[in-house]
Structures are given as C-alpha cells and as structure tokens.
Design an enzyme around this catalytic site. Structure first.
Site, short mmCIF file in Angstrom:
data_model
loop_
_atom_site.label_atom_id
_atom_site.label_comp_id
_atom_site.label_asym_id
_atom_site.label_seq_id
_atom_site.Cartn_x
_atom_site.Cartn_y
_atom_site.Cartn_z
N PHE A 113 0.85 -1.18 0.00
CA PHE A 113 0.00 0.00 0.00
C PHE A 113 0.89 1.24 0.00
CE2 PHE A 113 -3.08 3.05 1.81
CZ PHE A 113 -4.08 2.88 0.87
N ASP A 182 2.13 -6.03 7.52
CA ASP A 182 0.92 -5.21 7.57
C ASP A 182 -0.27 -6.13 7.28
OD1 ASP A 182 -1.25 -3.53 7.06
OD2 ASP A 182 -0.04 -1.99 6.10
N TYR A 207 -10.86 -0.95 10.64
CA TYR A 207 -12.09 -0.46 10.03
C TYR A 207 -12.50 -1.25 8.80
CZ TYR A 207 -8.39 2.17 7.62
OH TYR A 207 -7.23 2.52 6.97
N LYS A 208 -11.69 -2.21 8.39
CA LYS A 208 -12.02 -3.04 7.22
C LYS A 208 -12.80 -4.27 7.70
CE LYS A 208 -7.99 -1.67 4.35
NZ LYS A 208 -8.09 -0.28 4.62
N ARG A 354 -12.59 -3.68 -7.69
CA ARG A 354 -12.18 -4.48 -6.54
C ARG A 354 -13.39 -4.85 -5.69
NH1 ARG A 354 -8.28 -2.44 -1.68
NH2 ARG A 354 -10.11 -1.16 -1.34
#
Length: 395
Positions: A113, A182, A207-208, A354
């Site tokens: 990322f 990560d 939060y995912k 996605r």
C-alpha cells in the site's frame, strides 16, 4: 461450526444493497450504536475524567488488543491499540531498523500500500537508510545480508495476492533480517498465524474486515522475544513506564505497552469493542473456508457471464486473500454504475474493479446478485453515462 447466517444478522446492511467493499470499510455492527450511546451517557456524561479509572478507559488499548490477538495468531498481552496504521507502521519499522543498526535496507514490494511506502521512505531519509522496492514475486530473491527489515503487506490491496508469511519470514531470518507484516487486508479475512510463522512485528487497521468504523484505531503486535528490546523512534506519553510520574526523560514501558503513543480514542475503541463481539463464536478455519467458497463462486460467475472483464487476482485461492479484482478499460465508470444499482465495490487506478468478500455478512446469494447486475451493466453498456465517468474525491 460457525453460523454465518447468525453473524450476518449482527450487521446493519441497508435495504437493497449488496455490500462487497468491507475490505475498505466494514458495515456497522448493530450493537455498536447502543454501546457508544451508553458509553457517552453513562461514562463520559456522568463520570467525566474519572472514567479513565472507573470505566477502564486507560486499559482499553490492552483489553481490545487481546480480543484481536486471537484473530491473528498472537497471544494475550502481545497486541495494543491506538493511533493510525501509518503511525504503527512507522513504530514497527523504526524499531526493527534500530535492532539491525549495521544494515541500511528496508525491503518492500511494489504491491504494498502506498502509505506504507511513504512512511518507510520518510523514515529512510531520517535514519540514513534505503527503501528498496521490488516486484512482489521478486521479494524472496531480494532478501540478502544488506536487508535490515522486510516490510510487507500480506494481502495486496489491489490484486488480493497473498504472500507466504511463513516462508518469507524464514528467508528473512536466515539472512539476519527482521519482518514487519501489515495485516490491513488480512485481519478478519484470512487465517493469520503470527506466532506460528515466527514473525517479528505486525500492524493492522480495524475499520475493514474487523468493522470498527471509519477511522477506527490501528493495532500493533511485537513478538515476545522483542517486546522488551524494541525501541521505536516515535515515543509517546502513554508508552512511558510511568506516565503519571511526568518524568522529563522517556523510560519505555515493559512489553508491547511501549508501543502506545497518544491518548486512546475511547469512543472509537468502544465501537470497535462492540464490533469484536461478533467474532466470539467465529472459527477462523471456518471463516477461511467460507471466504474461498465465496471468492471462487464470484470468479466463476463473472468469467461465465462477463467476458469483458479480466481477472486481476491469483486464480489459486491459497495465493489469494478474501478479495477479488477484475480489470476493465473503463473500470471507474463500470464501478459507479454498479454502485448506482446497489452493488458496492470500489475502484483502484488505473483500471481495477475491486470486491471484498467478508464471510460474516456476505453470502452466496449476494455473489449471484452481484454477478447478475454486473452482467447486465456490461451487456447494455449502461455504465457509459456522463455521470459515471465523473471522478469523485474517494474512489
């Protein structure tokens, strides 16, 4: 056996929406609304500052961290919450780099990322190190005796490609390097086993797939063998051995507690704690099996009914996380047309559609519906409307 029909009922899912974007932001657990309201009414309102002791706000980062530990293959007392993922990346990489002072290279891959790469680039500039970025498939071969830290996101945010944590960690250790993993697209999505893989440091957001809400706090894990040796550059009040002694010089707290920095976000941690209740009856092997079932069904359906799309994720489920992406030259417009029809995924430049498959609330009916709507949009070219081509700030 995990009851996924029951877990789906624990979430507020808007009527008419098929939600395949939990890899960006999970939906709201129904319990979170009341839990936060009660915290504000009974704790903040009535206890005021005494809530740090009476309501246990001060120890929230440890207690919530212990709940996440089970989901990532870590032990009690090894995970602590707080701050943002970028801050936790900085802490972990800086601590690992300091433990290998004779080496200059922070190794990562081009599928990482961008935010992690930005953090590492800034750190490298500050400590006279080098950020070296290679293609994902070249990582193992690039680990040599110049590498201090291997910084890898386990599941690629664009393709869903999953690195082999155990194999890469072993390769890094053989070369004398440390690892920082990560887990932003892993925690709550795949069967992570940090201790079993002998990783060194790990970080992640909540939060995912963990459904903690927008801006929910991040977590950091340190292997017990490093917990009392790690010295992150970013040292904060809450990571001090005795914060309320108000010493002028920093004395690190024992263990992973030293990775605390600022004041805990109590309201956000309360919402996250409510979200984690859903996980109490979830088996991680069951979760992984359901994830594979959903993603395989989606790939098969799209390839049968949407020939204009090209698979952008590994076909082998063992090499993939819980997300699938496809490519289309007008991917942004296609995604906006899907969202307008109630099927919510997201877009990643330059041409990637996605889709995230969170087994807690996504089922095979959702998969079939998403494929049906996608096929319709591509067949009638309803995506080719002016409003669907206009880029929003968040894609």
């Amino acid at each position: 056996m995990t009851d996924f029909d029951k877990t789906k009922q624990a979430f507020h899912l808007p009527q008419g929406v098929t939600y395949l974007d939990g890899n960006s932001l999970g939906p709201m657990p129904k319990a979170a609304k009341a839990r936060v309201a009660n915290m504000m009414a009974d704790e903040w309102s009535e206890m005021l500052i005494t809530g740090w002791n009476k309501a246990g706000w001060y120890v929230q980062p440890r207690k919530v961290g212990d709940r996440i530990a089970r989901l990532i293959g870590a032990g009690p007392g090894q995970v602590v919450m707080g701050d943002t993922l970028s801050i936790k990346v900085f802490q972990a990489v800086s601590a690992a780099r300091a433990m290998r002072p004779q080496r200059r290279v922070i190794l990562s891959d081009s599928g990482n990322f961008p935010s992690d790469l930005y953090v590492a680039e800034g750190l490298a500039r500050a400590v006279d190190a080098e950020l070296r970025v290679v293609a994902p498939e070249e990582v193992a071969g690039a680990i040599d005796d110049t590498v201090a830290v291997l910084m890898i996101t386990e599941v690629d945010y664009r393709t869903g490609r999953r690195h082999d944590m155990k194999a890469l960690t072993q390769t890094a250790h053989t070369a004398g390097a440390l690892t920082v993993w990560d887990l932003a697209h892993s925690a709550g999505a795949v069967d992570v086993d940090l201790l079993g893989c002998d990783a060194d440091f790990a970080v992640g957001c909540t939060y995912k797939y963990l459904n903690g809400g927008p801006g929910a706090p991040a977590f950091i894990w340190t292997h017990p063998r490093h917990a009392d040796a790690a010295q992150p550059i970013l040292q904060g009040w809450m990571g001090h051995r005795a914060p309320f002694a108000f010493d002028q010089s920093y004395q690190p707290a024992p263990g992973v507690e030293r990775m605390r920095v600022g004041t805990p976000p109590v309201i956000a941690l309360t919402a996250l704690d409510a979200a984690l209740d859903v996980w109490d009856d979830v088996s991680m092997p069951d979760l992984r099996a359901r994830s594979i079932e959903l993603t395989q069904a989606f790939i098969a359906g799209v390839e049968e009914h949407c020939p204009d799309l090209v698979l952008n994720s590994p076909r082998d489920p063992a090499k993939r996380g819980s997300q699938v992406s496809f490519r289309h030259p007008q991917g942004y417009a296609v995604m906006q047309a899907l969202i307008a029809q109630g099927v919510i995924g997201d877009f990643r430049a330059p041409d990637v559609l996605r889709f995230g498959f969170a087994p807690l609330y996504v089922d095979l009916d959702d998969v079939a519906h998403a494929v049906q709507i996608m096929a319709m949009i591509l067949k009638d070219k309803s995506w080719d409307r002016e409003e669907f081509h206009e880029r929003a700030s968040v894609t």
